[in-house]
Motif scaffolding. Structure first.
Motif, PDB file in Angstrom:
ATOM      1  N   CYS A  17       4.595  -0.794   7.961  1.00 39.62           N
ATOM      2  CA  CYS A  17       3.138  -0.655   8.043  1.00 39.62           C
ATOM      3  C   CYS A  17       2.442  -1.980   8.326  1.00 39.62           C
ATOM      4  O   CYS A  17       1.640  -2.078   9.244  1.00 39.62           O
ATOM      5  N   ASP A  52       4.329  -5.141   8.067  1.00 39.65           N
ATOM      6  CA  ASP A  52       5.376  -6.166   8.133  1.00 39.65           C
ATOM      7  C   ASP A  52       5.677  -6.823   6.786  1.00 39.65           C
ATOM      8  O   ASP A  52       5.994  -8.018   6.740  1.00 39.65           O
ATOM      9  N   LEU A  64       0.807  -1.225   0.000  1.00 37.45           N
ATOM     10  CA  LEU A  64       0.000   0.000   0.000  1.00 37.45           C
ATOM     11  C   LEU A  64       0.840   1.275   0.000  1.00 37.45           C
ATOM     12  O   LEU A  64       0.326   2.355   0.292  1.00 37.45           O
TER      13      LEU A  64
HETATM   14  S1  FES Z   1       2.249  -1.038   2.895  1.00 40.57           S
HETATM   15 FE1  FES Z   1       1.464  -2.882   3.743  1.00 40.57          FE
HETATM   16  S2  FES Z   1       3.242  -4.066   3.969  1.00 40.57           S
HETATM   17 FE2  FES Z   1       3.999  -2.279   3.068  1.00 40.57          FE
END
Ligand code: FES
Lengths: 155, 169
Positions: B125, B127, B105
């Motif tokens: 964010c 893992d 994301l």
């Molecule tokens: S943004 Fe979800 S693991 Fe990197």
């Protein structure tokens, strides 16, 4: 993610991953007042730091628009309003709420706030020395990002 | 005429020393982070979309992070956006410049960000993890490898262009 059209759809698709609300708090004053310069510097600084934190954590943090208040306000009233905001912004996915401020008055009212206050002293920055200022602000953003991570880890 | 030198007052002396020490400390803290501000030579863009971000002789086999800024039109505003890359030399002495933007994301990943997986990139964010070559570790949230920057070396300077998904090279 942030309060922008482009992120609405992104949020819809990923909402179970976005568990953190981030709200910068910014005081304003009469532009003619003696303290106006301080508040103006803080306005720039808070914007840069918030954006940078959003960049680090765009997939997990939702940055709402800056909450703006007059510096001669009754802070207890503002705390109530903010808590009301949070009440209405929260949904089942949001587990963490962070506020960012340089204003010591929030520090004094911290215990009543419905979220974690990230309070730091205001860096003195100057538009004419933009690059130096950016260095300082990015460094602060990095430290705050690390701090947010410790809250995530301990939850 | 008295040949007396201008004495430095105690206060001036303190001022000088304190500014010096403070400045030195700040520089030490910040130097590794924000290179683009320190070396103005690196900023000179070379036409096209390529940006100078590092000197080749400072690259090692250990990924290092380099930051730079670009102007970007974001909705209605034009603004300055910070970009970063993780850059290192492979065992074949080739330059690898990976985008730090997580393919899950979009959070920023860190080399050795997780003490349990020291030779990997880590996304704080959710893992997400990636091997050193940028390929995603199975059974972590990302489902694709980190993007790779187009790069060019001219006179010892490394220039980076756009980051592209694997397979588009
Ligand atoms: S943004 Fe979800 S693991 Fe990197």
């Amino acid at each position: 993610m942030e309060w922008k059209q482009k992120d609405r759809e992104r949020y819809q698709e990923a909402k179970e991953y976005v568990d953190t609300i981030f709200i910068p708090l910014l005081g304003i004053d009469d532009i003619a007042s003696n303290q106006a310069q301080d508040w103006l510097e803080q306005a720039d600084a808070i914007q840069v730091i918030s954006k940078e934190i959003e960049r680090h954590y765009t997939g997990r943090v939702f940055l709402y628009p800056t909450y703006t208040y007059h510096v001669k306000c009754d802070y207890q009233l503002e705390v109530n309003r903010l808590n009301n905001w949070i009440e209405n912004l929260k949904n089942e996915h949001f587990k963490h709420v962070f506020f960012l401020s340089f204003d010591p008055q929030w520090k004094l009212n911290e215990k009543d706030l419905n979220g974690q206050l990230l309070w730091i002293t205001a860096p003195s920055i100057n538009e004419r020395e933009k690059e130096d200022a950016l260095k300082v602000l990015h460094h602060q953003a990095k430290l705050l990002s690390d701090l947010i991570r410790t809250y995530w880890k301990n939850s | 005429m008295s040949g007396k030198k201008q004495p430095v007052s105690r206060r001036q002396f303190l001022n000088y020393t304190l500014t010096g020490v403070g400045g030195f400390m700040a520089a030490g803290m910040l130097a590794p982070m924000v290179r683009f501000a320190i070396d103005p030579v690196l900023q000179a863009s070379s036409g096209g979309d390529l940006k100078a971000v590092a000197q080749v002789d400072e690259l090692t086999t250990e990924p290092q992070r380099f930051d730079w800024t670009i102007d970007q039109v974001d909705a209605w505003y034009e603004s300055e956006v910070t970009k970063s890359a993780w850059v290192y030399k492979t065992d074949n002495d080739e330059i690898m410049a990976l985008s730090p933007v997580c393919k899950h994301l979009g959070c920023v990943v860190n080399w050795q960000g997780d003490p349990d997986h020291p030779e990997q990139f880590f996304c704080p964010c959710h893992d997400g993890r990636y091997y050193k070559d940028g390929v995603n570790v199975p059974n972590t949230p990302p489902n694709a490898a980190l993007d790779v920057f187009e790069h060019e070396v001219r006179e010892g300077t490394l220039y980076l262009g756009n980051a592209k998904p694997r397979g588009e090279f």
